[in-house]
Motif scaffolding. Structure first.
Motif, PDB file in Angstrom:
ATOM      1  N   SER A   1      -5.215   2.818  16.890  1.00 35.66           N
ATOM      2  CA  SER A   1      -5.469   4.270  16.402  1.00 35.66           C
ATOM      3  C   SER A   1      -6.441   4.374  15.479  1.00 35.66           C
ATOM      4  N   ALA A   2      -6.837   5.909  15.367  1.00 37.73           N
ATOM      5  CA  ALA A   2      -8.299   6.144  14.704  1.00 37.73           C
ATOM      6  C   ALA A   2      -7.961   5.654  13.143  1.00 37.73           C
ATOM      7  N   GLU A   3      -6.893   5.759  12.430  1.00 35.97           N
ATOM      8  CA  GLU A   3      -6.517   5.148  11.164  1.00 35.97           C
ATOM      9  C   GLU A   3      -6.642   3.687  11.050  1.00 35.97           C
ATOM     10  N   ALA A   4      -6.148   3.106  12.014  1.00 35.07           N
ATOM     11  CA  ALA A   4      -6.420   1.721  11.951  1.00 35.07           C
ATOM     12  C   ALA A   4      -7.846   1.107  12.208  1.00 35.07           C
ATOM     13  N   LEU A   5      -8.543   1.869  12.932  1.00 33.86           N
ATOM     14  CA  LEU A   5     -10.125   1.443  13.023  1.00 33.86           C
ATOM     15  C   LEU A   5     -10.737   1.911  11.754  1.00 33.86           C
ATOM     16  N   ASP A   6     -10.595   2.901  11.273  1.00 32.28           N
ATOM     17  CA  ASP A   6     -11.265   3.251  10.212  1.00 32.28           C
ATOM     18  C   ASP A   6     -10.698   2.042   8.978  1.00 32.28           C
ATOM     19  N   LYS A   7      -9.663   1.774   8.928  1.00 34.03           N
ATOM     20  CA  LYS A   7      -9.214   0.640   7.993  1.00 34.03           C
ATOM     21  C   LYS A   7      -9.841  -0.610   8.083  1.00 34.03           C
ATOM     22  N   LEU A   8      -9.893  -0.991   9.466  1.00 32.19           N
ATOM     23  CA  LEU A   8     -10.652  -2.277   9.943  1.00 32.19           C
ATOM     24  C   LEU A   8     -12.162  -2.217   9.822  1.00 32.19           C
ATOM     25  N   HIS A   9     -13.063  -0.943   9.920  1.00 37.48           N
ATOM     26  CA  HIS A   9     -14.348  -0.961   9.357  1.00 37.48           C
ATOM     27  C   HIS A   9     -14.272  -0.979   7.904  1.00 37.48           C
ATOM     28  N   HIS A  10     -13.474  -0.370   7.257  1.00 36.73           N
ATOM     29  CA  HIS A  10     -13.536  -0.573   5.751  1.00 36.73           C
ATOM     30  C   HIS A  10     -13.353  -1.904   5.151  1.00 36.73           C
ATOM     31  N   ASP A  11     -12.442  -2.757   5.843  1.00 35.22           N
ATOM     32  CA  ASP A  11     -12.063  -4.009   5.507  1.00 35.22           C
ATOM     33  C   ASP A  11     -13.296  -4.943   5.980  1.00 35.22           C
ATOM     34  N   LEU A  12     -14.090  -4.576   6.965  1.00 46.73           N
ATOM     35  CA  LEU A  12     -15.105  -5.562   7.331  1.00 46.73           C
ATOM     36  C   LEU A  12     -16.607  -5.008   6.934  1.00 46.73           C
ATOM     37  N   ARG A  13     -16.455  -3.923   6.008  1.00 50.16           N
ATOM     38  CA  ARG A  13     -17.563  -3.640   5.508  1.00 50.16           C
ATOM     39  C   ARG A  13     -18.622  -4.725   4.500  1.00 50.16           C
ATOM     40  N   THR A  14     -19.806  -4.424   4.673  1.00 50.82           N
ATOM     41  CA  THR A  14     -20.640  -5.439   3.985  1.00 50.82           C
ATOM     42  C   THR A  14     -20.577  -4.952   2.469  1.00 50.82           C
ATOM     43  N   LEU A  15     -20.387  -5.860   1.853  1.00 53.86           N
ATOM     44  CA  LEU A  15     -19.914  -5.887   0.258  1.00 53.86           C
ATOM     45  C   LEU A  15     -21.495  -6.365  -0.293  1.00 53.86           C
ATOM     46  N   THR A  16     -22.186  -5.359  -0.822  1.00 53.66           N
ATOM     47  CA  THR A  16     -23.547  -5.514  -1.415  1.00 53.66           C
ATOM     48  C   THR A  16     -23.551  -5.436  -3.046  1.00 53.66           C
ATOM     49  N   GLU A  17     -24.575  -5.754  -3.559  1.00 55.87           N
ATOM     50  CA  GLU A  17     -24.712  -5.410  -4.992  1.00 55.87           C
ATOM     51  C   GLU A  17     -25.856  -4.265  -5.230  1.00 55.87           C
ATOM     52  N   TYR A  18     -26.922  -4.275  -4.307  1.00 52.79           N
ATOM     53  CA  TYR A  18     -28.038  -3.579  -4.689  1.00 52.79           C
ATOM     54  C   TYR A  18     -28.080  -2.154  -3.893  1.00 52.79           C
ATOM     55  N   LYS A  19     -27.628  -2.455  -2.527  1.00 49.78           N
ATOM     56  CA  LYS A  19     -27.501  -1.575  -1.742  1.00 49.78           C
ATOM     57  C   LYS A  19     -26.229  -1.149  -0.913  1.00 49.78           C
TER      58      LYS A  19
END
Length: 278
Positions: A186-204
């Motif tokens: 579902s769209a909610e599951a995809l949004d959660k997946l994208h959020h979990d796979l987001r790039t964790l950065t410090e400056y950008k």
């Protein structure tokens, strides 16, 4: 042993001849007891070889010899022949009239399977020798085989027919069965997946890094290097220095090393002129 009644402490042993006589007497008594009490065992009478005169005994060719058995692909009890063998085994092979006593036992399915597996040519005498049966009982199995083999020939699967006829099976392409029954997320599951796979950065942010990545990959015959990232506390350090704070106070406030603070201070002095010394 003999005991002297005059002197109870003196014992006379039997002589060698007396021991032999005692052993023979005990052995004779044991043989007599076994003869009177041992169970009677029935042994199959030795069959006299038949002469070549007269009608030849009936035989049945067994086309399943070598194709059906415990070491074959089809096993000792092939599925396509189970109902045929069991049905023939349950027939009234004793043919007793109604009301006449006697126990009519069905034929053994295991014995029938052994005959199919072991005898290339089936006859009454061959069944007698294979199963150690009497002539009348072996004749029932022979008649059963006369019924079973034609029915099995008609019920053979195509693969067994080709195997018995020596026809090589045609090679088939590999067929893959898709067993993946997963549903679309579902769209909610995809949004959660994208959020979990987001790039964790410090400056950008992730969007800024993605923009730099696509900009780098779209350029041809050139390599762009991103500018060096500025220290997140540099702006605050410079502001405190401009306000007249000492290096020690700036270090305590921003947790930036004194060496780095002095370096930035010297750069400011070179670029903008002298500041208040620490």
């Amino acid at each position: 042993m003999k005991q002297n009644h005059l002197n109870s402490d003196t014992i006379e042993l039997l002589s060698q001849s007396e021991l032999k006589a005692l052993d023979a007497r005990i052995g004779a008594n044991a043989d007599k007891w076994l003869k009177d009490h041992a169970p009677k065992t029935k042994s199959k009478a030795k069959r006299e070889p038949k002469s070549n005169r007269g009608r030849k005994p009936k035989v049945v060719e067994n086309p399943f010899f070598g194709f059906i058995g415990s070491t074959s692909h089809w096993g000792r009890y092939p599925v396509f022949a189970e109902s045929i063998i069991e049905g023939a085994a349950r027939l009234d092979w004793h043919d007793r009239p109604i009301g006449k006593g006697g126990k009519s036992m069905p034929l053994s399915v295991s014995n029938i399977a052994v005959i199919l597996e072991s005898l290339p040519v089936i006859s009454n005498e061959a069944v007698e020798d294979l199963l150690h049966l009497g002539e009348r009982h072996a004749r029932r199995y022979f008649k059963a085989m006369q019924l079973i083999i034609p029915q099995m020939m008609e019920r053979r699967p195509r693969s067994l027919i080709n195997e018995m006829d020596g026809v090589e099976p045609e090679p088939k392409a590999c067929e893959w069965e898709d067993r993946d029954d997963a549903c679309a997320p579902s769209a909610e599951a995809l949004d959660k997946l994208h959020h979990d796979l987001r790039t964790l950065t410090e400056y950008k942010t992730a969007e800024e890094y993605e923009a730099e990545f696509y900009s780098f990959t779209t350029q041809s015959n050139s390599v762009n290097f991103s500018t060096r990232q500025q220290h997140p506390m540099k702006a605050k350090v410079v502001q405190m220095l401009l306000e007249g704070a000492t290096c020690k106070a700036v270090e305590q406030e921003t947790s930036v090393s004194a060496k780095t603070i002095r370096k930035w201070r010297d750069e400011m002095i070179t670029a903008q002129g002298p500041l208040q010394a620490a």
